[in-house]
Enzyme design. Structure first.
Site, short mmCIF file in Angstrom:
data_model
loop_
_atom_site.label_atom_id
_atom_site.label_comp_id
_atom_site.label_asym_id
_atom_site.label_seq_id
_atom_site.Cartn_x
_atom_site.Cartn_y
_atom_site.Cartn_z
N ASN A 84 -31.09 -31.68 -29.02
CA ASN A 84 -30.17 -32.82 -29.07
C ASN A 84 -29.77 -33.15 -27.63
O ASN A 84 -28.96 -32.45 -27.03
CB ASN A 84 -28.94 -32.43 -29.91
CG ASN A 84 -27.86 -33.48 -29.90
OD1 ASN A 84 -28.08 -34.61 -29.44
ND2 ASN A 84 -26.69 -33.14 -30.43
N LYS A 118 -28.12 -35.61 -26.59
CA LYS A 118 -26.84 -36.32 -26.53
C LYS A 118 -26.97 -37.53 -25.59
O LYS A 118 -28.05 -38.12 -25.53
CB LYS A 118 -25.71 -35.36 -26.10
CG LYS A 118 -25.71 -34.10 -26.98
CD LYS A 118 -24.50 -33.24 -26.80
CE LYS A 118 -24.63 -32.03 -27.73
NZ LYS A 118 -23.48 -31.16 -27.70
N HIS A 132 -22.74 -34.78 -36.70
CA HIS A 132 -22.50 -33.88 -35.56
C HIS A 132 -20.99 -33.82 -35.30
O HIS A 132 -20.29 -34.83 -35.46
CB HIS A 132 -23.25 -34.39 -34.33
CG HIS A 132 -23.24 -33.39 -33.21
ND1 HIS A 132 -22.16 -33.26 -32.37
CD2 HIS A 132 -24.14 -32.46 -32.83
CE1 HIS A 132 -22.41 -32.28 -31.51
NE2 HIS A 132 -23.60 -31.78 -31.76
N GLU A 158 -19.34 -33.94 -32.70
CA GLU A 158 -18.86 -34.95 -31.75
C GLU A 158 -18.66 -36.29 -32.46
O GLU A 158 -17.72 -37.04 -32.15
CB GLU A 158 -19.83 -35.07 -30.56
CG GLU A 158 -19.70 -33.87 -29.63
CD GLU A 158 -20.96 -33.47 -28.89
OE1 GLU A 158 -21.90 -34.29 -28.79
OE2 GLU A 158 -21.03 -32.30 -28.43
N GLU A 174 -22.98 -25.44 -37.00
CA GLU A 174 -22.57 -25.52 -35.60
C GLU A 174 -21.06 -25.29 -35.50
O GLU A 174 -20.28 -26.24 -35.65
CB GLU A 174 -22.90 -26.91 -35.04
CG GLU A 174 -24.37 -27.21 -35.01
CD GLU A 174 -24.71 -28.16 -33.87
OE1 GLU A 174 -25.50 -27.76 -33.01
OE2 GLU A 174 -24.16 -29.27 -33.82
N GLY A 226 -21.39 -26.29 -26.50
CA GLY A 226 -21.21 -26.63 -25.09
C GLY A 226 -20.23 -25.74 -24.36
O GLY A 226 -19.80 -26.04 -23.24
N SER A 238 -24.42 -23.36 -28.17
CA SER A 238 -24.76 -22.54 -27.00
C SER A 238 -25.97 -21.63 -27.22
O SER A 238 -26.00 -20.50 -26.72
CB SER A 238 -23.55 -21.74 -26.53
OG SER A 238 -22.51 -22.62 -26.14
P1 PGA Z 1 -25.01 -26.85 -27.08
O1 PGA Z 1 -24.91 -28.07 -28.12
O2 PGA Z 1 -26.34 -26.17 -27.33
O3 PGA Z 1 -24.93 -27.49 -25.72
O4 PGA Z 1 -23.86 -25.95 -27.37
C1 PGA Z 1 -25.35 -27.92 -29.43
C2 PGA Z 1 -25.13 -29.19 -30.20
O5 PGA Z 1 -24.14 -29.88 -29.97
O6 PGA Z 1 -25.94 -29.55 -31.07
#
Ligand code: PGA
Length: 250
Positions: free
Chosen positions: A9, A11, A94, A96, A165, A171, A210
């Site tokens: 992803n 983003k 997601h 976010e 997640e 992140g 992560s």
């Molecule tokens: P990350 O993001 O691997 O940077 O923690 C995962 C995601 O948001 O799908």
């Protein structure tokens, strides 16, 4: 056998030039294995990636799509449009999107059902915040997110993908331990099994938060973890390829 997969992803990161060079490096190091590799770039780069990836075996996915077929929805992208540019997958719900753009369980369910109907495979994201984990409501929160779809159409889970997640791991560099993740993955599969045990067995449940080249293998070896949804580390070709190889070995 259920499918193992690793999705990157991106983003809202990168540029045209960076996207091209990331894909070139991925193509140079990619050897198709037992797992599927999926790239989810910002939609504006899809056309270019579709050409670059042609014949490679790597797949494309969108980061979101609208619940309507078409119409006056400024700024939105339809499932059919994603498919026109070679997408087979779409990330939905997601954290976010849920937190920053107020996407509700109901809206996400609409998008999930529409995407399925159009022929896309949704990667449905579920997960709890740190507050919710500390309050002991992790599974309650996740079941509510799942039930928004399960209660409407269990068929939607045939061949779908669920991504667990934990919001506190996205992140942050803080990963759920393999045992913590396995516990939730197992609970997700059991919840789906209450509605349909065959769909539950077939359902790929991937972990995100992560994931990196160093921790991927220990996560993917767990019984109910079928791969990963990767943010930050998917922007580094060699790291993402190592994560992919870890999923192929699981
Ligand atoms: P990350 O993001 O691997 O940077 O923690 C995962 C995601 O948001 O799908």
């Amino acid at each position: 056998m259920r499918k193992a997969l690793v999705a990157g992803n991106w983003k809202m990161n990168g540029s045209k030039v960076q996207a091209e060079s990331l894909v070139s490096e991925l193509l140079a190091g990619y050897q198709a294995g037992a797992a599927e590799l999926i790239l989810c770039p910002p939609v504006i780069y899809l056309a270019e990636l579709q050409q670059q990836l042609a014949g490679s075996g790597m797949q494309l996915g969108g980061q979101n799509c609208n619940e309507h077929e078409q119409g006056a929805y400024t700024g939105e992208i339809s499932a059919a449009m994603l498919m026109e540019f070679g997408c087979q997958y779409v990330i939905l719900g997601h954290s976010e999107r849920r937190a920053l753009y107020n996407e509700s369980d109901e809206l996400i369910a609409e998008r999930f059902l529409h995407a399925r109907q159009q022929g896309l495979t949704p990667i449905l994201c579920v997960g709890e915040t740190l507050e919710q984990r500390e309050a002991g409501t992790t599974l309650e929160v996740i079941f509510q997110q799942l039930d928004a779809i399960l209660s409407r159409d269990i068929q939607g889970f045939a061949d779908a993908v669920v991504a667990y997640e934990p919001v506190w791991a996205i992140g942050t560099g803080r990963t759920a331990s393999p045992e913590q993740a396995q516990e939730v993955h197992q609970a997700i599969r059991a919840r789906v099994a209450e509605a349909d045990s065959q769909h539950a067995e077939q359902l790929s449940i991937i972990y995100g938060g992560s994931v990196n080249a160093a921790n991927a293998a220990e996560l993917f070896v767990m019984a109910d973890i079928d791969g990963g949804l990767v943010g930050g580390a998917s922007l580094k070709a060699q790291d993402f390829l190592s994560i992919y190889r870890a999923a192929c070995g699981s």
